[in-house]
Motif scaffolding. Structure first.
Motif, PDB file in Angstrom:
ATOM      1  N   LEU A  18       0.821  -1.216   0.000  1.00 10.55           N
ATOM      2  CA  LEU A  18       0.000   0.000   0.000  1.00 10.55           C
ATOM      3  C   LEU A  18       0.853   1.263   0.000  1.00 10.55           C
ATOM      4  O   LEU A  18       0.585   2.219  -0.735  1.00 10.55           O
ATOM      5  N   VAL A  19       1.893   1.281   0.838  1.00  8.39           N
ATOM      6  CA  VAL A  19       2.755   2.458   0.950  1.00  8.39           C
ATOM      7  C   VAL A  19       3.515   2.687  -0.356  1.00  8.39           C
ATOM      8  O   VAL A  19       3.599   3.822  -0.847  1.00  8.39           O
ATOM      9  N   THR A  20       4.055   1.627  -0.925  1.00  7.94           N
ATOM     10  CA  THR A  20       4.794   1.751  -2.184  1.00  7.94           C
ATOM     11  C   THR A  20       3.902   2.301  -3.286  1.00  7.94           C
ATOM     12  O   THR A  20       4.284   3.225  -4.015  1.00  7.94           O
ATOM     13  N   LYS A  21       2.702   1.743  -3.412  1.00  4.69           N
ATOM     14  CA  LYS A  21       1.774   2.223  -4.443  1.00  4.69           C
ATOM     15  C   LYS A  21       1.390   3.678  -4.202  1.00  4.69           C
ATOM     16  O   LYS A  21       1.365   4.482  -5.136  1.00  4.69           O
ATOM     17  N   ALA A  22       1.112   4.037  -2.955  1.00  6.76           N
ATOM     18  CA  ALA A  22       0.728   5.409  -2.642  1.00  6.76           C
ATOM     19  C   ALA A  22       1.846   6.398  -2.977  1.00  6.76           C
ATOM     20  O   ALA A  22       1.596   7.460  -3.557  1.00  6.76           O
ATOM     21  N   LEU A  23       3.077   6.051  -2.630  1.00  6.21           N
ATOM     22  CA  LEU A  23       4.192   6.957  -2.910  1.00  6.21           C
ATOM     23  C   LEU A  23       4.468   7.056  -4.411  1.00  6.21           C
ATOM     24  O   LEU A  23       4.836   8.125  -4.908  1.00  6.21           O
ATOM     25  N   LYS A  24       4.252   5.975  -5.142  1.00  8.75           N
ATOM     26  CA  LYS A  24       4.394   6.030  -6.604  1.00  8.75           C
ATOM     27  C   LYS A  24       3.298   6.909  -7.206  1.00  8.75           C
ATOM     28  O   LYS A  24       3.546   7.657  -8.145  1.00  8.75           O
ATOM     29  N   ASP A  25       2.087   6.822  -6.657  1.00 11.25           N
ATOM     30  CA  ASP A  25       0.996   7.696  -7.095  1.00 11.25           C
ATOM     31  C   ASP A  25       1.341   9.157  -6.822  1.00 11.25           C
ATOM     32  O   ASP A  25       1.073  10.030  -7.650  1.00 11.25           O
ATOM     33  N   MET A  38      13.050   3.611   0.228  1.00 13.62           N
ATOM     34  CA  MET A  38      12.675   2.850   1.419  1.00 13.62           C
ATOM     35  C   MET A  38      13.869   2.050   1.902  1.00 13.62           C
ATOM     36  O   MET A  38      14.578   1.449   1.100  1.00 13.62           O
ATOM     37  N   ASP A  39      14.065   2.052   3.207  1.00 14.32           N
ATOM     38  CA  ASP A  39      15.132   1.261   3.806  1.00 14.32           C
ATOM     39  C   ASP A  39      14.588  -0.104   4.227  1.00 14.32           C
ATOM     40  O   ASP A  39      13.373  -0.299   4.334  1.00 14.32           O
ATOM     41  N   ALA A  40      15.497  -1.015   4.491  1.00 16.12           N
ATOM     42  CA  ALA A  40      15.121  -2.366   4.910  1.00 16.12           C
ATOM     43  C   ALA A  40      14.357  -2.309   6.244  1.00 16.12           C
ATOM     44  O   ALA A  40      14.693  -1.517   7.127  1.00 16.12           O
ATOM     45  N   PRO A  41      13.355  -3.153   6.387  1.00 13.33           N
ATOM     46  CA  PRO A  41      12.570  -3.159   7.629  1.00 13.33           C
ATOM     47  C   PRO A  41      13.314  -3.875   8.759  1.00 13.33           C
ATOM     48  O   PRO A  41      14.219  -4.670   8.520  1.00 13.33           O
ATOM     49  N   PHE A  42      12.899  -3.545   9.980  1.00  8.57           N
ATOM     50  CA  PHE A  42      13.383  -4.286  11.149  1.00  8.57           C
ATOM     51  C   PHE A  42      12.224  -4.452  12.112  1.00  8.57           C
ATOM     52  O   PHE A  42      11.292  -3.650  12.123  1.00  8.57           O
ATOM     53  N   GLU A  43      12.269  -5.526  12.890  1.00  5.27           N
ATOM     54  CA  GLU A  43      11.173  -5.847  13.812  1.00  5.27           C
ATOM     55  C   GLU A  43      11.588  -5.620  15.251  1.00  5.27           C
ATOM     56  O   GLU A  43      12.746  -5.825  15.618  1.00  5.27           O
ATOM     57  N   LYS A  44      10.590  -5.195  16.043  1.00  3.66           N
ATOM     58  CA  LYS A  44      10.812  -4.963  17.459  1.00  3.66           C
ATOM     59  C   LYS A  44       9.457  -4.971  18.160  1.00  3.66           C
ATOM     60  O   LYS A  44       8.541  -4.264  17.735  1.00  3.66           O
ATOM     61  N   PHE A  45       9.315  -5.793  19.181  1.00  5.95           N
ATOM     62  CA  PHE A  45       8.099  -5.849  20.003  1.00  5.95           C
ATOM     63  C   PHE A  45       6.828  -6.118  19.201  1.00  5.95           C
ATOM     64  O   PHE A  45       5.773  -5.560  19.481  1.00  5.95           O
TER      65      PHE A  45
END
Length: 103
Positions: A18-25, A38-45
């Motif tokens: 969704l975010v990628t499509k929105a930013l391309k729009d 966009m940077d690589a994701p990381f997980e926490k909690f």
């Protein structure tokens, strides 16, 4: 100036699309190419965090075009954060957004 925002979500696989499509729009609306990174994701909690950096061309266009009119905030960085957050929301995204660096 290249604004850097951190997005967070509990459903990364859905939200990244969704975010990628929105930013391309948004790039298309503004007539800008390579307007974000966009940077690589990381997980926490149980949350997944990922950063997006808006290009100088895209941020300048947004600021000067009047697109942020009505965006709440005392400073331009806060207004940009609220504008991007609202824009993503109108495209179906449910991410949280915070300013990491504006400049």
């Amino acid at each position: 100036m290249n604004p850097l925002f951190q997005l967070s979500t509990r459903n990364y696989n859905k939200e990244i699309l969704l975010v990628t499509k929105a930013l391309k729009d948004l790039e298309l609306e503004c007539g800008v190419q390579n307007g974000f990174r966009m940077d690589a994701p990381f997980e926490k909690f149980g949350w997944t965090f990922f950063n997006i950096q808006i290009s100088e061309d895209l941020s300048s266009y947004i600021e000067k075009s009047g697109m942020m009119e009505g965006a709440l905030g005392f400073r331009i960085a806060e207004q940009m954060k609220n504008f991007i957050g609202h824009y993503l929301e109108t495209k179906g995204s449910n991410v949280r957004i915070k300013i990491i660096n504006y400049g």
